[in-house]
Design an enzyme around this catalytic site. Structure first.
Site, mmCIF file in Angstrom:
data_model
loop_
_atom_site.group_PDB
_atom_site.id
_atom_site.type_symbol
_atom_site.label_atom_id
_atom_site.label_comp_id
_atom_site.label_asym_id
_atom_site.label_seq_id
_atom_site.Cartn_x
_atom_site.Cartn_y
_atom_site.Cartn_z
ATOM 1 N N MET A 1 0.831 -1.196 0.000
ATOM 2 C CA MET A 1 0.000 0.000 0.000
ATOM 3 C C MET A 1 0.872 1.255 0.000
ATOM 4 O O MET A 1 1.329 1.700 -1.047
ATOM 5 C CB MET A 1 -0.976 -0.051 1.180
ATOM 6 C CG MET A 1 -1.963 -1.215 1.056
ATOM 7 S SD MET A 1 -3.113 -1.360 2.430
ATOM 8 C CE MET A 1 -4.171 0.041 2.150
ATOM 9 N N CYS A 2 1.126 1.839 1.152
ATOM 10 C CA CYS A 2 1.809 3.130 1.181
ATOM 11 C C CYS A 2 3.281 3.049 0.785
ATOM 12 O O CYS A 2 3.805 3.972 0.158
ATOM 13 C CB CYS A 2 1.652 3.760 2.556
ATOM 14 S SG CYS A 2 -0.082 4.121 2.951
#
Length: 198
Positions: A121-122
């Site tokens: 994700m990030c």
């Protein structure tokens, strides 16, 4: 690429190393390893005068990283100064609607390393955005982590967290430099302007 082939980077991006994700019962399975590697990266980046940016996610109300909650707090101490900053964000991509791009540009950073959570994700979104902006990006395999992907009936069994992290690396393509060990990442000071942390 092997560890021995690395040339120095000018910045360290520490992605969402917040208490909700690296401590307590809801921590990612490899939290202890990621914290150990991140502490080492931070110490060496600071000693070299590299730019350090801590990304801090502002979660939605009711989430574990909602601003102002214990889980939202950065888990590792920050040393504010001209070469160390905290950048808050609301998207997976640490560049989206944040001053991160300007911080890197002003400091003259063209080469950086990324560590933290969550891998797919990030961490991946920020690494990809840095690549898209023409930066050289080093991603140490042992310095990022995520959760298991739950089983989905009719689709797959549980995907172990280590496999998810490795798939996230692979999905970044051949521009990112994936290296086995964070300990081998060397740092150097960037040549651009410095700004006091606000």
């Amino acid at each position: 690429m092997t560890d021995a082939q690395l040339r120095p980077v000018q910045a360290l991006l520490v992605v969402d190393v917040q208490s909700a994700f690296v401590s307590g019962g809801e921590a990612v399975p490899d939290a202890a390893r990621v914290l150990d590697r991140t502490r080492d990266l931070l110490a060496r980046a600071r000693a070299a005068g590299a730019l350090v940016v801590h990304l801090q996610n502002d979660g939605e109300p009711g989430t574990v990283d909602e601003p102002g909650t214990a889980g939202w707090e950065l888990h590792l101490p920050v040393t504010p100064g001209a070469r160390e900053h905290v950048v808050r964000k609301t998207e997976d991509d640490g560049f989206a609607d944040t001053p991160l791009d300007a911080l890197l540009d002003d400091a003259g950073v063209t080469e950086l390393t990324v560590c933290g959570v969550l891998s797919e994700m990030c961490v991946a979104a920020t690494a990809r955005a840095a690549l898209d902006r023409g930066h050289r990006v080093v991603l140490p395999h042992d310095a990022h982590a995520t959760y298991d992907i739950p089983a989905a009936p009719g689709i797959s069994d549980t995907v172990p967290h280590a496999m998810s992290s490795r798939a996230a690396e692979w999905a970044l393509g051949d521009e990112v430099e994936i290296v086995p060990h964070a300990a081998a990442v060397p740092f150097t000071a960037p040549t651009g302007a410095v700004h006091q942390a606000g």
